[in-house]
Scaffold this active site. Structure first.
Site: not given
Ligand code: ADP
Length: 489
Positions: A237-239, A241-242, A259, A293
């Site tokens: 997902g998005s950076t 949220v990561g 990822e 991505c």
């Protein structure tokens, strides 16, 4: 949707916990909308913290048995599961197109791609080797075992509703782990159809659990990250949220795979074969309407071929990108996932134009189109200072930059916080090699626009995250290496 399916039972509107279909304890639900027309596809249970705990406990119970399953048993589950996916490809593709807006043809390709992870991991399930090592101490012998890490939490995005799941779940099952899966709220039905087929493939109850949620995502995510039973979280997902998940996972020190976002440079040197580079760029840009991505985000053209490339590429885009209803055969450009996503693409185009970019094709939305539709767009004269040079387009926009020397190119291409994929087109071996080594990304395609393959480790560097999926390491990510030292020999 249901009436279009050959096997309507694949359309499941419930979560799946401990081998049972469930509406969750709160009996609340959330709607899933078709991005093409905003119509209701169906409803899914709005599960919460408590449902997540139930799922984790079911997974824990199942793990205590599943960890001792043989590689052959795990291989057979994946084998039957991939065969069922192939058998039901048309239905799975239809479900995917309804909830994601992907043109049907591309949805069929995703189902094939998704099933190919089960095929790869069924082989890998059988090849979980340890080592024997010479000890430093006389009379000692050292050997290693690879054991399943435990219950894993898997959180996946909407852009590959099927493949992002099979890539993670296939590896988990091959390793002997049980899973709590939280699919994206936009695309839960692909996940639930996979669970239905998994059940038919003979996955033991509790080995795969699916928790659906929209509003409660933060608390469900937190529960997955903080629960001591979960030993590993695999996220795509998005950076942003990561980073939240990583922080939440620190108290229980979980093993993580992240990822996250990319900002892929696509580089064409003067000596490249232009026809091949054009084909490569079509593939690397327009897959999933540009919403992946690894999509080419910044396209760097060397000055000698710059004008010719843009002219020829624009013609190909005009001819091939056919907008329309994702469910109509022949459509090659569908809507984006939401109006919010489309508004973002529009803002990035406006920002680029305000700072000197020129529109070669597209660029403006038409009032006749769906609110989620953005036309295939080509911009030239892009500059590193523009917002789109730092952010992902996540839409069908091709942004061209001009460069002179290899050195200047590498400097610009590496000027990014993230590093997932990069693409290089050149016929000079030494140039290709230098670029491939020096680009700060986890993957480089040389003379190809495709880097995703179940056999190949997939993953990024910098803020694109860490951990690798697919390949041999894909399974190792879900295992621990245990060292056994034998003394007194
Ligand atoms: P995208 O831009 O692809 O939607 P997100 O990172 O927002 O990227 O979403 C990827 C996945 O992460 C989805 O399943 C989404 O529901 C989930 N997600 C979003 N926010 C959180 C959160 N705070 N905790 C856990 N999962 C989250």
């Amino acid at each position: 949707l249901k009436s279009r399916l050959r096997d309507p039972k694949l359309f499941r509107e419930q979560g799946y916990i401990g081998g049972k279909w469930t509406g969750g304890h709160g009996e609340k639900s959330f709607p899933v909308l078709n991005p093409q027309n905003g119509q209701l596809v169906g409803k899914c249970p709005e599960m919460d913290h408590q449902d997540t705990i139930t799922a984790i406990e079911a997974a824990q119970q199942a793990f205590e048995i599943f960890r001792f399953s043989t590689p052959l048993q795990r291989m057979n589950i994946l084998k039957r599961w991939s065969a069922l996916m192939q058998k039901h490809e048309e239905d799975l593709a239809t479900i995917l197109s309804f909830e994601n807006g992907r043109p049907l043809q591309a949805s069929r390709s995703e189902i094939k791609y998704a099933a190919s992870f089960f095929e790869w991991f069924q082989g890998e399930a059988m090849r979980s080797y340890g080592e024997t090592i010479q000890s430093s101490t006389p009379g000692h012998r050292v050997l290693t075992l690879r054991q399943p890490i435990g219950v894993v939490g898997i959180i996946t995005p909407w852009n590959f509703p099927s493949a992002m799941i099979t890539r993670k779940v296939g590896a988990s099952i091959a390793a002997g782990c049980s899973v709590v899966l939280k699919p994206a709220a936009e695309t839960p039905y692909s996940a639930l159809a996979l669970a239905e087929l998994g059940e038919r493939a003979g996955i033991p109850a509790g080995v795969l659990n699916v928790v659906t949620t929209d509003q409660n995502v933060s608390s469900v995510g937190k529960t997955i990250c903080q629960h001591p039973v979960i030993k590993k979280v695999s996220f795509t997902g998005s950076t942003g949220v990561g980073k939240i998940l990583m922080e939440q996972s620190s108290s229980t020190l979980k093993k993580l795979s992240m990822e996250l976002g990319g900002n892929a440079p696509f580089i064409v040197f003067d000596d490249a074969s232009l026809d091949k580079a054009i084909e490569g760029l079509m593939a690397a840009k327009f897959r999933a309407s540009g919403q992946t991505c690894v999509c080419a985000n910044r396209v760097y053209l060397q000055e000698g071929i710059h004008d010719e490339f843009i002219e020829r590429f624009s013609k190909v885009v005009r001819d091939r990108m056919i907008p329309g209803d994702p469910l109509a055969e022949g459509t090659s450009l569908g809507p984006l996932i939401s109006q919010k996503a489309t508004d973002k693409v529009e803002r990035l185009v406006q920002n680029a134009c305000e700072h000197g970019a020129e529109v070669v094709l597209g660029g403006v939305r038409s009032s006749q189109d769906a609110a989620t539709f953005f036309p295939a767009t080509i911009l030239k004269n892009m500059k590193p200072t523009m917002q789109a040079s730092r952010e992902e387009w996540f839409g069908p926009v091709v942004a061209f930059y001009k460069f002179g020397t290899e050195q200047e190119l590498l400097q610009m291409a590496n000027d990014s916080e993230v590093g997932l994929a990069a693409y290089v087109y050149t016929n000079q071996m030494s140039q290709a090699w230098r670029a491939a080594e020096l680009l700060q990304t986890g993957m480089v395609g040389v003379n190809t626009g495709m880097v995703s393959d179940p056999v190949a480790p997939f993953g990024g560097v910098k803020h694109s995250g860490f951990g690798r999926e697919g390949g041999r390491v894909g399974v190792e990510e879900f295992q621990i290496t245990k060292t056994i030292t034998l003394g007194e020999l």
